[in-house]
Design a protein around this motif. Structure first.
Motif, PDB file in Angstrom:
ATOM      1  N   MET A  49     -54.043  -5.955  -2.525  1.00  0.00           N
ATOM      2  CA  MET A  49     -53.095  -4.962  -2.042  1.00  0.00           C
ATOM      3  C   MET A  49     -51.934  -5.088  -3.307  1.00  0.00           C
ATOM      4  SD  MET A  49     -53.553  -3.334   0.682  1.00  0.00           S
ATOM      5  CE  MET A  49     -52.120  -2.584   1.844  1.00  0.00           C
ATOM      6  N   ASN A  50     -51.384  -5.930  -3.649  1.00  0.00           N
ATOM      7  CA  ASN A  50     -51.102  -6.374  -5.208  1.00  0.00           C
ATOM      8  C   ASN A  50     -51.389  -5.658  -5.783  1.00  0.00           C
ATOM      9  OD1 ASN A  50     -47.910  -7.072  -4.626  1.00  0.00           O
ATOM     10  ND2 ASN A  50     -49.028  -8.658  -3.024  1.00  0.00           N
ATOM     11  N   LEU A  51     -52.515  -4.882  -6.188  1.00  0.00           N
ATOM     12  CA  LEU A  51     -53.215  -4.654  -7.076  1.00  0.00           C
ATOM     13  C   LEU A  51     -53.491  -2.906  -7.816  1.00  0.00           C
ATOM     14  CD1 LEU A  51     -56.025  -7.116  -8.367  1.00  0.00           C
ATOM     15  CD2 LEU A  51     -53.618  -6.610  -9.728  1.00  0.00           C
ATOM     16  N   ILE A  52     -53.055  -2.240  -5.842  1.00  0.00           N
ATOM     17  CA  ILE A  52     -52.810  -0.855  -6.531  1.00  0.00           C
ATOM     18  C   ILE A  52     -52.060  -0.766  -7.233  1.00  0.00           C
ATOM     19  CG2 ILE A  52     -52.262   1.466  -4.872  1.00  0.00           C
ATOM     20  CD1 ILE A  52     -52.736  -0.445  -2.552  1.00  0.00           C
ATOM     21  N   PRO A  53     -51.977   0.618  -8.457  1.00  0.00           N
ATOM     22  CA  PRO A  53     -51.505   0.773  -9.653  1.00  0.00           C
ATOM     23  C   PRO A  53     -50.408   1.596  -8.858  1.00  0.00           C
ATOM     24  CG  PRO A  53     -53.545   1.819  -9.119  1.00  0.00           C
ATOM     25  CD  PRO A  53     -53.599   1.298  -8.011  1.00  0.00           C
ATOM     26  N   LEU A  54     -48.919   1.065  -8.376  1.00  0.00           N
ATOM     27  CA  LEU A  54     -48.675   1.314  -8.246  1.00  0.00           C
ATOM     28  C   LEU A  54     -47.322   0.943  -7.401  1.00  0.00           C
ATOM     29  CD1 LEU A  54     -49.067   3.859  -4.529  1.00  0.00           C
ATOM     30  CD2 LEU A  54     -48.864   4.949  -7.553  1.00  0.00           C
ATOM     31  N   PRO A  55     -45.920   1.570  -8.976  1.00  0.00           N
ATOM     32  CA  PRO A  55     -44.401   0.557  -8.105  1.00  0.00           C
ATOM     33  C   PRO A  55     -44.212   0.597  -6.983  1.00  0.00           C
ATOM     34  CG  PRO A  55     -43.648   2.769  -9.585  1.00  0.00           C
ATOM     35  CD  PRO A  55     -45.578   3.014  -8.970  1.00  0.00           C
ATOM     36  N   PRO A  56     -43.513  -0.421  -6.549  1.00  0.00           N
ATOM     37  CA  PRO A  56     -43.080  -1.189  -6.771  1.00  0.00           C
ATOM     38  C   PRO A  56     -44.440  -2.833  -7.396  1.00  0.00           C
ATOM     39  CG  PRO A  56     -42.509  -2.004  -4.985  1.00  0.00           C
ATOM     40  CD  PRO A  56     -42.717   0.005  -4.888  1.00  0.00           C
ATOM     41  N   LEU A  57     -45.514  -2.579  -6.151  1.00  0.00           N
ATOM     42  CA  LEU A  57     -46.337  -3.385  -6.498  1.00  0.00           C
ATOM     43  C   LEU A  57     -46.748  -3.949  -7.917  1.00  0.00           C
ATOM     44  CD1 LEU A  57     -48.077  -1.386  -3.850  1.00  0.00           C
ATOM     45  CD2 LEU A  57     -46.784  -3.079  -3.705  1.00  0.00           C
ATOM     46  N   ASP A  58     -47.205  -5.221  -8.100  1.00  0.00           N
ATOM     47  CA  ASP A  58     -47.138  -5.826  -9.243  1.00  0.00           C
ATOM     48  C   ASP A  58     -48.414  -4.892  -9.949  1.00  0.00           C
ATOM     49  OD1 ASP A  58     -46.773  -8.098  -8.688  1.00  0.00           O
ATOM     50  OD2 ASP A  58     -47.924  -8.881  -7.338  1.00  0.00           O
ATOM     51  N   GLY A  59     -49.016  -4.005  -9.550  1.00  0.00           N
ATOM     52  CA  GLY A  59     -50.390  -3.317  -9.977  1.00  0.00           C
ATOM     53  C   GLY A  59     -49.660  -1.941 -10.848  1.00  0.00           C
ATOM     54  N   GLY A  60     -48.690  -1.420 -10.253  1.00  0.00           N
ATOM     55  CA  GLY A  60     -47.806  -0.412 -10.725  1.00  0.00           C
ATOM     56  C   GLY A  60     -47.214  -0.523 -11.899  1.00  0.00           C
ATOM     57  N   HIS A  61     -46.933  -2.723 -12.393  1.00  0.00           N
ATOM     58  CA  HIS A  61     -46.231  -3.124 -13.822  1.00  0.00           C
ATOM     59  C   HIS A  61     -47.150  -3.234 -14.655  1.00  0.00           C
ATOM     60  CE1 HIS A  61     -42.512  -3.305 -11.998  1.00  0.00           C
ATOM     61  NE2 HIS A  61     -42.585  -4.569 -11.134  1.00  0.00           N
ATOM     62  N   ILE A  62     -48.327  -3.468 -14.308  1.00  0.00           N
ATOM     63  CA  ILE A  62     -49.748  -3.940 -14.881  1.00  0.00           C
ATOM     64  C   ILE A  62     -50.360  -2.770 -15.205  1.00  0.00           C
ATOM     65  CG2 ILE A  62     -52.433  -4.295 -14.903  1.00  0.00           C
ATOM     66  CD1 ILE A  62     -51.566  -6.243 -12.630  1.00  0.00           C
ATOM     67  N   ALA A  63     -50.572  -1.327 -14.961  1.00  0.00           N
ATOM     68  CA  ALA A  63     -50.471   0.163 -15.125  1.00  0.00           C
ATOM     69  C   ALA A  63     -49.760   0.053 -16.786  1.00  0.00           C
ATOM     70  CB  ALA A  63     -49.854   1.049 -13.694  1.00  0.00           C
ATOM     71  N   ALA A  64     -48.595   0.351 -16.382  1.00  0.00           N
ATOM     72  CA  ALA A  64     -47.440   0.878 -16.975  1.00  0.00           C
ATOM     73  C   ALA A  64     -47.115  -0.100 -18.205  1.00  0.00           C
ATOM     74  CB  ALA A  64     -45.554   0.406 -16.309  1.00  0.00           C
ATOM     75  N   THR A  65     -47.917  -1.610 -17.920  1.00  0.00           N
ATOM     76  CA  THR A  65     -47.966  -2.359 -19.398  1.00  0.00           C
ATOM     77  C   THR A  65     -49.271  -2.029 -20.451  1.00  0.00           C
ATOM     78  OG1 THR A  65     -47.271  -4.285 -18.254  1.00  0.00           O
ATOM     79  CG2 THR A  65     -48.469  -4.549 -20.081  1.00  0.00           C
ATOM     80  N   LEU A  66     -50.265  -1.523 -19.739  1.00  0.00           N
ATOM     81  CA  LEU A  66     -51.750  -0.883 -19.865  1.00  0.00           C
ATOM     82  C   LEU A  66     -51.331   0.395 -21.152  1.00  0.00           C
ATOM     83  CD1 LEU A  66     -54.020  -1.470 -16.604  1.00  0.00           C
ATOM     84  CD2 LEU A  66     -54.104  -2.768 -19.202  1.00  0.00           C
ATOM     85  N   TRP A  67     -50.962   1.083 -19.840  1.00  0.00           N
ATOM     86  CA  TRP A  67     -50.230   2.245 -20.286  1.00  0.00           C
ATOM     87  C   TRP A  67     -49.446   2.168 -22.108  1.00  0.00           C
ATOM     88  CZ3 TRP A  67     -51.413   7.066 -22.027  1.00  0.00           C
ATOM     89  CH2 TRP A  67     -50.177   7.967 -22.214  1.00  0.00           C
ATOM     90  N   ASP A  68     -48.342   1.203 -21.891  1.00  0.00           N
ATOM     91  CA  ASP A  68     -48.117   0.576 -23.352  1.00  0.00           C
ATOM     92  C   ASP A  68     -48.940   0.473 -23.915  1.00  0.00           C
ATOM     93  OD1 ASP A  68     -45.924   0.535 -24.569  1.00  0.00           O
ATOM     94  OD2 ASP A  68     -45.588  -1.494 -24.190  1.00  0.00           O
ATOM     95  N   GLY A  69     -49.949  -0.851 -24.204  1.00  0.00           N
ATOM     96  CA  GLY A  69     -50.643  -1.453 -25.041  1.00  0.00           C
ATOM     97  C   GLY A  69     -52.108  -0.580 -25.502  1.00  0.00           C
TER      98      GLY A  69
END
Length: 445
Positions: A372-392
């Protein structure tokens, strides 16, 4: 009195297991944050008012009143807005929200600690920090499932006969009282003299050592005589059994749940039928059991996520309109605690079986928390991961084109999405908790 006490013990076991899982999830974030030199002012389990806390170094460790999650606070989560001038004021509700987020992020950075801000870390380090929490849950689940399967063992169907049916009753007639009481069509197993306790060791001279193999042979042999070699109380015997074509339910091999068609009707199939059930015995499993449990749990989480609108409607109907609960449907932490309490309170179930079930529930909770935390939506961890991947990706694309490295991605712009998702999650959570209180799933009626 003892049953009530055991019920409470079961609830406490579920809460403790959930609490440990949440604490270790946050430890996953904390470990990489500390390893990469990021300043972490707080590590907290729960939300709301602080119940207990203690400072160790630059971090405050504590427990809050509501055990519904946890968090670590990291300095400099959002970069400053490029080109913003001092004193510039934001207009509009969402613009002010974004600017307030940037301001809070800037204020979290002590003087001289700017290099330790989250947004200044390389992309790969930010990914490790945000993925550390779910990864910890997945590792913990693997350890739990390995212990459950390889040490305690799990029940498996065997070739030993547990019960012999007297009649052949099609699946569509199972709920018909007349079909259950009349026995004009005697089942092949009973007709051939099969008895409870018999162990089927071979079919037509071919050894069988698993229920799956025996069942497959029977289902493919409608109206074909089969010679069963059986062991009855130490004596070897042979029985000629002719499976009958019969309508049976189609079930999920992992859960045993009866599958339904698009109209919601139980699926059936016509197969060879002898008329007996296998005895289940606990047996140690190989390491592949961990993969089987992962697949089963991840499939369940995926199903819940993809059908969430339907689940919400069903929970509303169950909570406010008294509709019947789906015993395989989602539950809140309250529902999990209640179900665990019911299982522990069952005196008829052996203690080892109750302990194993609680352990399995905790393992499943960890898979659910990680997924559930890997769902790519903030405030979940997946949301932060998606934002970081976009930055990269932005940085990689700029480098590919020979352009200067862009400013860090302005993740503060996602704060309105964070607010909307957080409100939805809290509303869904409140609905699930309410439904589990007023119309809980009852395993033992």
């Amino acid at each position: 009195m003892l049953g009530s006490l055991l019920f409470i013990v079961g609830i406490l076991a579920a809460l403790i297991g959930l609490g440990i899982s949440i604490a270790l999830h946050e430890c996953g974030h904390l470990y990489f944050a500390k390893k990469f030199g990021l300043r972490v002012p707080q590590y907290m389990i729960g939300f709301g008012p602080t119940v207990w806390s203690k400072h160790r170094g630059e971090t405050e460790y504590g427990v809050k009143l509501l055990p519904l999650g946890g968090y670590i606070s990291m300095i400099g989560m959002y970069p400053p807005k490029p080109g913003q001038h001092a004193g510039e004021q934001a207009t509009g509700f969402f613009s002010r929200m974004i600017e307030d987020g940037r301001q809070a992020s800037a204020e979290s950075i002590p003087e001289g600690e700017e290099h330790r801000a989250f947004y200044r870390l390389p992309v790969w380090k930010r990914l490790f920090i945000m993925a550390g929490g779910p990864a910890m849950n997945f590792v913990l689940a693997a350890i739990i499932f390995a212990f459950l399967g390889m040490v305690i063992g799990v029940y498996q169907p065997t070739t030993r006969v547990a019960e012999v049916y007297e009649c052949v009753v099609p699946a569509s007639e199972r709920n018909n009282p007349d079909a259950a009481t009349s026995c004009d069509d005697k089942a092949p197993g009973a007709q051939a003299g099969l008895k409870p306790g018999d162990v089927v060791t071979a079919v037509d001279g071919v050894a069988v050592d698993s229920w799956d193999g025996l069942q497959a042979t029977i289902r493919e042999s409608a109206d074909t005589p089969l010679e069963f070699t059986i062991d009855r109380a130490g004596q070897t015997m042979t029985l000629t059994v002719t499976p009958r074509a019969n309508e049976v339910y189609v079930t999920d091999p992992a859960t045993g749940r009866i599958l339904e068609d698009e109209q919601g009707n139980p699926k059936t199939q016509t197969v060879g039928f002898v008329g007996f059930t296998p005895q289940h015995e606990r047996a140690q499993q190989g390491i592949d059991f961990v993969g089987e449990m992962y697949w089963q749990n991840l499939s369940g989480v995926y199903n819940v996520i993809t059908t969430m609108p339907q689940r919400v409607v069903e929970m509303f109907q169950a909570g406010f309109l008294g509709a019947e609960r789906d015993p395989y449907g989602p539950m809140s932490v309250v529902g999990v605690g209640r179900v665990t309490g019911e299982i522990v309170a069952q005196d008829a179930i052996p203690v080892l079986d109750r302990v194993a079930t609680v352990i399995q529930i905790v393992g499943s909770l960890n898979v659910m928390l990680g997924a559930m935390n890997l769902i790519p939506l903030p405030p979940l961890d997946g949301g932060h991961i998606a934002a970081t991947l976009w930055d990269g990706l932005r940085r990689w694309f700029a480098k590919l084109r020979g352009k200067p490295e862009p400013e860090p991605f302005d993740a503060a712009k996602l704060l309105p999405v964070t607010m909307v998702v957080a409100i939805l999650l809290m509303a869904i959570g409140a609905l699930f908790i309410f439904t589990d209180l007023v119309n809980p799933i009852q395993l033992f009626k």
